[in-house]
Scaffold this motif. Structure first.
Motif, short mmCIF file in Angstrom:
data_model
loop_
_atom_site.label_atom_id
_atom_site.label_comp_id
_atom_site.label_asym_id
_atom_site.label_seq_id
_atom_site.Cartn_x
_atom_site.Cartn_y
_atom_site.Cartn_z
N ALA A 93 -79.58 43.93 -21.87
CA ALA A 93 -80.23 43.86 -23.51
C ALA A 93 -79.58 42.79 -24.10
N TYR A 94 -78.07 42.75 -24.15
CA TYR A 94 -77.65 41.42 -25.29
C TYR A 94 -77.56 40.27 -24.32
N HIS A 95 -77.32 40.27 -23.16
CA HIS A 95 -76.83 38.95 -22.30
C HIS A 95 -77.96 38.55 -21.36
N GLN A 96 -79.19 39.01 -21.60
CA GLN A 96 -80.14 38.82 -20.45
C GLN A 96 -80.60 37.18 -20.66
N PRO A 97 -81.16 36.50 -19.42
CA PRO A 97 -80.99 37.01 -18.10
C PRO A 97 -79.55 36.97 -17.38
N VAL A 98 -79.17 38.29 -16.75
CA VAL A 98 -77.63 38.22 -16.39
C VAL A 98 -77.76 38.95 -15.08
N THR A 99 -76.83 38.42 -14.18
CA THR A 99 -76.56 38.77 -12.56
C THR A 99 -75.86 39.86 -12.58
N ARG A 100 -75.99 40.62 -11.62
CA ARG A 100 -74.97 41.68 -11.19
C ARG A 100 -73.69 41.57 -11.34
N ALA A 101 -73.20 40.24 -10.87
CA ALA A 101 -71.82 39.91 -11.01
C ALA A 101 -71.42 39.69 -12.53
N GLU A 102 -72.15 39.09 -13.29
CA GLU A 102 -71.89 38.94 -14.54
C GLU A 102 -71.89 40.45 -15.31
N ILE A 103 -72.64 41.30 -14.95
CA ILE A 103 -72.45 42.50 -15.60
C ILE A 103 -71.05 43.21 -15.08
N GLU A 104 -70.87 43.04 -13.88
CA GLU A 104 -69.40 43.72 -13.52
C GLU A 104 -68.14 42.89 -14.11
N GLU A 105 -68.47 41.70 -14.31
CA GLU A 105 -67.46 40.83 -15.15
C GLU A 105 -66.94 41.52 -16.36
N ILE A 106 -68.28 41.59 -17.32
CA ILE A 106 -68.07 42.00 -18.45
C ILE A 106 -67.61 43.39 -18.45
N ARG A 107 -68.15 44.44 -17.65
CA ARG A 107 -67.85 45.84 -17.63
C ARG A 107 -66.36 46.17 -17.08
N GLY A 108 -65.98 45.04 -16.22
CA GLY A 108 -64.57 45.16 -15.67
C GLY A 108 -64.67 46.00 -14.43
N VAL A 109 -65.65 46.65 -14.08
CA VAL A 109 -65.69 47.50 -12.78
C VAL A 109 -67.16 47.15 -12.12
N ALA A 110 -66.97 47.48 -10.83
CA ALA A 110 -68.15 47.31 -10.06
C ALA A 110 -69.65 48.28 -10.54
N VAL A 111 -70.57 47.76 -10.32
CA VAL A 111 -71.98 48.41 -10.82
C VAL A 111 -72.54 49.05 -9.69
N SER A 112 -72.56 50.43 -9.65
CA SER A 112 -73.15 51.00 -8.17
C SER A 112 -74.76 50.65 -8.43
N ARG A 113 -75.02 50.69 -7.12
CA ARG A 113 -76.63 50.57 -6.68
C ARG A 113 -77.47 51.16 -7.55
N GLY A 114 -77.07 52.71 -7.58
CA GLY A 114 -77.59 53.68 -8.11
C GLY A 114 -77.81 53.63 -9.56
N THR A 115 -76.99 52.90 -10.29
CA THR A 115 -77.05 52.65 -11.91
C THR A 115 -78.23 51.51 -11.94
N ILE A 116 -78.29 50.62 -11.18
CA ILE A 116 -79.57 49.60 -11.32
C ILE A 116 -80.61 50.38 -11.13
N ASP A 117 -80.70 50.96 -9.84
CA ASP A 117 -81.95 51.62 -9.44
C ASP A 117 -82.53 52.80 -10.52
N GLN A 118 -81.59 53.37 -11.10
CA GLN A 118 -82.15 54.20 -12.27
C GLN A 118 -82.77 53.51 -13.20
N LEU A 119 -82.15 52.36 -13.86
CA LEU A 119 -82.62 51.61 -14.92
C LEU A 119 -83.96 51.15 -14.47
#
Length: 197
Positions: A93-119
């Motif tokens: 929401a705050y950084h769009q458009p954002v890639t998966r790698a950018e999400i992981e860089e901001i969070r500091g951990v890997a983003v699971s496919r299930g998290t993205i799929d749920q959203l």
């Protein structure tokens, strides 16, 4: 104009999702002015139980905010998002458009496919354009359903840091690097903070 206003009202009333002005124009007879008819319709519904509201690029009937409590049901099924999903949604929401790698860089951990799929299943995020960078990664952006759910016209209406802190959703401590220096560490200019005004 009265007849055009009736047409816009009928289309919006029957639509299951917000309708853009361009879509209204395609449905209405040649020579109609859907934007002007929409403006008349919005004025007519001011102060009523339902309002004509903008949702992203589209328009829809929505219950007046002060009457929302009347629409609540006794039994509400809640579907809690995981902390990872909430963090991922906030980053999109705050950084769009954002890639998966950018999400992981901001969070500091890997983003699971299930998290993205749920959203994606909730239709709160969608795939955006591909980046013009190596690998052409896909980006994610929030949807009109996300805006509608949170009562926003556009992502620009998201609360800022001050509003989030005032609501108690963020720690009121200063961000790292902006804390006052100890007196011994203060620069000779007399400033007591790392960054002067």
């Amino acid at each position: 104009m009265g007849e055009q206003e009736r047409m816009v009202e009928a289309i919006l009333f029957a639509a299951y999702q917000p309708v853009t002005v361009a879509e209204l124009g395609r449905r209405m007879p040649m020579g109609c002015d859907p934007a002007e008819a929409l403006a008349y319709l919005r004025r007519r519904y001011e102060g009523r139980g339902v309002r004509v509201m903008r949702v992203g690029d589209g328009w829809a009937f929505r219950t007046a905010p002060d009457l929302g409590h009347l629409m609540q049901q006794e039994q509400v099924e809640t579907r809690k998002l995981s902390r990872a999903a909430i963090e991922t949604l906030a980053i999109v929401a705050y950084h769009q458009p954002v890639t998966r790698a950018e999400i992981e860089e901001i969070r500091g951990v890997a983003v699971s496919r299930g998290t993205i799929d749920q959203l994606l299943d909730l239709e709160w995020i969608r795939l955006g354009r591909r980046r013009m960078s190596p690998g052409r990664p896909v980006t994610f952006v929030v949807t009109d359903q996300f805006l509608d759910h949170f009562g926003l016209e556009s992502p620009r209406d998201l609360p800022g840091l001050r509003e989030l802190r005032a609501a108690g959703l963020l720690d009121a401590r200063p961000m790292p690097g902006t804390e006052p220096l100890a007196e011994d560490d203060a620069p000779e200019t007399g400033q007591t903070e790392m960054f002067g005004d």
